[in-house]
Write a protein that holds these residues in place. Structure first.
Motif, mmCIF file in Angstrom:
data_model
loop_
_atom_site.group_PDB
_atom_site.id
_atom_site.type_symbol
_atom_site.label_atom_id
_atom_site.label_comp_id
_atom_site.label_asym_id
_atom_site.label_seq_id
_atom_site.Cartn_x
_atom_site.Cartn_y
_atom_site.Cartn_z
ATOM 1 N N UNK A 11 0.832 -1.210 0.000
ATOM 2 C CA UNK A 11 0.000 0.000 0.000
ATOM 3 C C UNK A 11 0.865 1.259 0.000
ATOM 4 N N UNK A 12 1.949 1.251 0.752
ATOM 5 C CA UNK A 12 2.836 2.416 0.777
ATOM 6 C C UNK A 12 3.549 2.590 -0.556
ATOM 7 N N UNK A 13 3.961 1.486 -1.162
ATOM 8 C CA UNK A 13 4.641 1.569 -2.453
ATOM 9 C C UNK A 13 3.707 2.140 -3.518
ATOM 10 N N UNK A 14 2.417 1.845 -3.430
ATOM 11 C CA UNK A 14 1.448 2.429 -4.357
ATOM 12 C C UNK A 14 1.372 3.942 -4.200
ATOM 13 N N UNK A 15 1.857 4.440 -3.060
ATOM 14 C CA UNK A 15 1.912 5.885 -2.786
ATOM 15 C C UNK A 15 3.339 6.413 -2.941
ATOM 16 N N UNK A 16 4.165 5.658 -3.670
ATOM 17 C CA UNK A 16 5.553 6.027 -3.971
ATOM 18 C C UNK A 16 6.466 6.074 -2.762
ATOM 19 N N UNK A 17 6.169 5.286 -1.745
ATOM 20 C CA UNK A 17 7.060 5.153 -0.595
ATOM 21 C C UNK A 17 7.581 3.716 -0.604
ATOM 22 N N UNK A 18 8.858 3.565 -0.944
ATOM 23 C CA UNK A 18 9.495 2.256 -0.939
ATOM 24 C C UNK A 18 10.225 2.133 0.402
ATOM 25 N N UNK A 19 9.799 1.198 1.215
ATOM 26 C CA UNK A 19 10.272 1.089 2.595
ATOM 27 C C UNK A 19 11.530 0.236 2.685
#
Length: 133
Positions: free
Chosen positions: A30-38
């Motif tokens: 879900x975060x990656x879909x918001x351009x946050x690669x953890x």
């Protein structure tokens, strides 16, 4: 994702279990879909089953670290490039849907200035969210 610069929390998460490594793939997707690669996840150890120091998600290794100073109702995720850190309220998996909804609403509305545990307590005391009679 942050709604209010004065807010403490950047979002909310309601995992289905206390097994961090099992719950992370959905959150990180879900975060990656918001351009946050953890790259790393920090958490309070009292809210989760023991987890290793690393886990693999979508072919990448994610560093895990627990800190007793982290609010037990939050996780902190750091992006791969190190520029972004998001602090998320964690609604315990055994809490009900209504409480989770109220907690999410408080975070989205920027009513989280006292941190994750205080926000969750406010959601549990839904009297302040009811219409005046």
């Amino acid at each position: 994702m942050p709604v209010d610069r004065d807010s403490v929390l950047d979002g909310a998460w309601w995992p289905r279990s206390r097994e961090l490594a099992a719950e992370l793939p959905a959150l990180l997707t879900a975060l990656q879909e918001r351009d946050v690669v953890v790259a790393r996840v920090a958490y309070g150890p009292d809210s989760w089953e023991p987890a290793g120091r690393k886990t693999r998600v979508a072919g990448r290794v994610i560093a895990l670290g627990w800190f007793r100073t982290i609010d037990p109702h939050s996780v902190s995720v750091t992006s791969l490039d190190g520029r972004d850190r998001l602090d998320l309220l964690v609604v315990p998996p055994d809490d009900d849907k209504a409480l989770a909804g109220r907690a999410f609403a408080l975070v989205l509305d920027g009513h989280d200035r006292d941190g994750a545990s205080a926000t969750l307590a406010a959601a549990a005391d839904d009297s302040r969210l009811r219409e005046p009679t």
